[in-house]
Enzyme design. Structure first.
Site, short mmCIF file in Angstrom:
data_model
loop_
_atom_site.label_atom_id
_atom_site.label_comp_id
_atom_site.label_asym_id
_atom_site.label_seq_id
_atom_site.Cartn_x
_atom_site.Cartn_y
_atom_site.Cartn_z
N SER A 124 -6.18 4.68 20.13
CA SER A 124 -5.35 5.13 19.01
C SER A 124 -3.99 5.65 19.45
CB SER A 124 -6.11 6.27 18.31
OG SER A 124 -5.25 6.99 17.46
N GLU A 126 -2.74 8.15 18.31
CA GLU A 126 -2.85 9.62 18.37
C GLU A 126 -2.89 10.10 19.82
OE1 GLU A 126 -3.18 12.37 15.92
OE2 GLU A 126 -1.96 10.79 15.04
N TYR A 148 -9.39 15.14 18.29
CA TYR A 148 -9.58 13.70 18.10
C TYR A 148 -8.76 12.91 19.13
CZ TYR A 148 -8.88 9.03 16.18
OH TYR A 148 -8.80 7.66 16.03
O1 F7E Z 1 -2.13 11.34 8.49
C1 F7E Z 1 0.44 13.69 7.20
C2 F7E Z 1 -0.41 14.17 8.36
O2 F7E Z 1 -4.59 11.38 8.09
C3 F7E Z 1 -0.86 10.78 8.70
C4 F7E Z 1 -6.46 7.83 11.74
O3 F7E Z 1 -6.87 6.53 11.39
O4 F7E Z 1 -4.31 7.05 12.38
C5 F7E Z 1 -4.96 7.98 11.57
O5 F7E Z 1 -4.60 9.32 11.93
C6 F7E Z 1 0.21 11.85 8.60
C7 F7E Z 1 -0.08 13.12 9.42
O6 F7E Z 1 -3.58 9.67 9.70
C8 F7E Z 1 -1.29 14.75 4.21
O7 F7E Z 1 -0.07 15.51 8.72
C9 F7E Z 1 0.72 14.88 5.01
O8 F7E Z 1 1.07 13.50 10.13
O9 F7E Z 1 -3.27 9.37 7.29
P1 F7E Z 1 -3.47 10.42 8.31
P2 F7E Z 1 -3.45 10.15 11.23
O10 F7E Z 1 -3.79 11.57 11.40
O11 F7E Z 1 -2.11 9.68 11.72
C10 F7E Z 1 -4.58 7.13 13.79
C11 F7E Z 1 -3.90 5.97 14.46
C12 F7E Z 1 -6.02 7.28 14.09
O12 F7E Z 1 -6.47 6.85 15.14
C13 F7E Z 1 -6.86 8.10 13.18
O13 F7E Z 1 -8.23 7.80 13.32
O14 F7E Z 1 0.31 12.27 7.24
N1 F7E Z 1 -0.03 14.18 5.91
N2 F7E Z 1 -0.04 15.23 3.95
C14 F7E Z 1 -1.29 14.08 5.43
N3 F7E Z 1 -2.39 13.50 5.95
C15 F7E Z 1 -3.53 13.55 5.22
N4 F7E Z 1 -4.65 12.97 5.71
N5 F7E Z 1 -3.59 14.22 4.02
C16 F7E Z 1 -2.49 14.82 3.47
O15 F7E Z 1 -2.56 15.40 2.38
#
Ligand code: F7E
Length: 329
Positions: A124, A126, A148
């Site tokens: 990832s 991440e 993670y």
């Molecule tokens: O967040 C911001 C949050 O949860 C993206 C997983 O598939 O991709 C994914 O991880 C961004 C972050 O994805 C909200 O702070 C703002 O900066 O959609 P996400 P992630 O954390 O990037 C990678 C490649 C993986 O490997 C993981 O398994 O969006 N954000 N407001 C928010 N995020 C969420 N979830 N919810 C909010 O309300």
């Protein structure tokens, strides 16, 4: 003879797209599923008579050994994980068990049963976390910012190590965020597309979000599973970044999604500091030139097309749900 593939995490977004992709290429597809009290097979119901599901668990070494003995796959795709970043602060040890040690358990099973099995590890972006350079490529040092991300770094390096220690054809695909109408509703793209549909159709008023300034390199999951498969078809195993090379903020995502149905996001979005992460990954943008050079991979769906696809799919689904409820007595 048909090639056989085993997918862990087959009930997830990527598992469903990858299963479809492999079936189209004439594979016999097997999926590993973990027993749960509520079973969630909605992403693969349409495939149920074309794939074989088996019960096993990344936490249970013997179950994986037995499964690989039974199926004798030619390729194993390890897509299963605890994949939601915020949960990894709440359950850091469980995240490590699934997302880090789980990889070793699958690799150990391959080593024991048949080391000629080709292995794909879902790594990832991440892992890049507090990025050391932009864009990030296969040489960029890691600095994960969540339990993670730390677990994924372990999964990546154990994959590299089993390749170097035992000569296993093990590949690590460093995939940047990839989305689709099948994305879980906890991830930001789907949370937004679902809320836009519900707000437009009068079921919801507000959408609470965290950090609107975060930037991601978002692509379409259907494009990314092609890259997984291509990695395992090469002469030599390797590690590959898979990304679009473009980044956008959560704010841009929200603007695009709301404006697609004629709404102004500022009337509906509420920033909730409770949704901020203890340590944030502020920005990610990948350089997939190695994947392009070695096996000609290119993403086909642009960011605006992706957002529209997701909003349109949720509009249709929510409309169907409303119609269904009206039919209830
Ligand atoms: O967040 C911001 C949050 O949860 C993206 C997983 O598939 O991709 C994914 O991880 C961004 C972050 O994805 C909200 O702070 C703002 O900066 O959609 P996400 P992630 O954390 O990037 C990678 C490649 C993986 O490997 C993981 O398994 O969006 N954000 N407001 C928010 N995020 C969420 N979830 N919810 C909010 O309300």
């Amino acid at each position: 003879m048909k090639p056989r593939a085993l997918i862990t995490g087959i009930t997830g977004q990527d598992g469903a797209y990858l299963a479809e992709h492999l079936l189209e290429r004439g594979y016999e597809v097997h999926g590993m599923v973990r027993r749960a009290s509520t079973e969630r097979f909605e992403r693969i119901v349409h495939l149920h008579d074309q794939i074989t599901l088996h019960q096993a668990d990344l936490l249970d070494q013997l179950s994986i050994v037995n499964l690989i003995r039974e199926v004798r796959p030619h390729e194993v795709y390890n897509l299963a994980a605890q994949s939601f970043v915020p949960t990894s602060w709440v359950q850091p040890l469980l995240t490590g068990e699934f997302t880090a040690l789980g990889v070793t358990r699958v690799l150990e099973a391959i080593r024991l049963v048949d080391p000629s099995i080709r292995f794909y590890q879902a790594s990832s972006s991440e892992m890049f976390g507090a990025v050391r350079e932009e864009p990030q490529n296969e040489q960029t040092p890691f600095w994960p910012r969540s339990p993670y991300g730390v677990a994924k770094v372990y999964g990546h390096w154990i994959t590299v190590n089993y390749r170097e220690s035992y000569g296993i054809f093990a590949c690590s695909g460093i995939l940047f965020n990839h989305e689709s109408p099948r994305r879980g509703k906890e991830f930001v793209t789907r949370k937004v597309s679902d809320a836009v549909a519900r707000i437009k159709l009068g079921l919801q008023e507000k959408l609470r979000l965290g950090n609107l300034d975060a930037m991601r390199d978002w692509g379409f999951a259907g494009d990314y599973v092609r890259a997984m498969w291509l990695m395992l078809q090469q002469d030599k195993p390797g590690d590959y970044v898979v990304a679009t090379g473009q980044k956008h903020s959560v704010r841009e995502l929200v603007e695009l999604a709301f404006s697609h149905v004629g709404l102004d996001w500022q009337d509906h979005v509420v920033v909730d500091p409770q949704l901020f992460r203890p340590a944030e990954v502020n920005t990610l943008r990948g350089d997939a030139s190695k994947a392009r050079r070695v096996f000609g991979w290119e993403p086909a769906v642009s960011f605006p097309e992706l957002v529209q696809m997701m909003v349109d799919a949720d509009m249709e689904r929510v409309r169907r749900e409303i119609a269904g409820q009206q039919l209830q007595p």
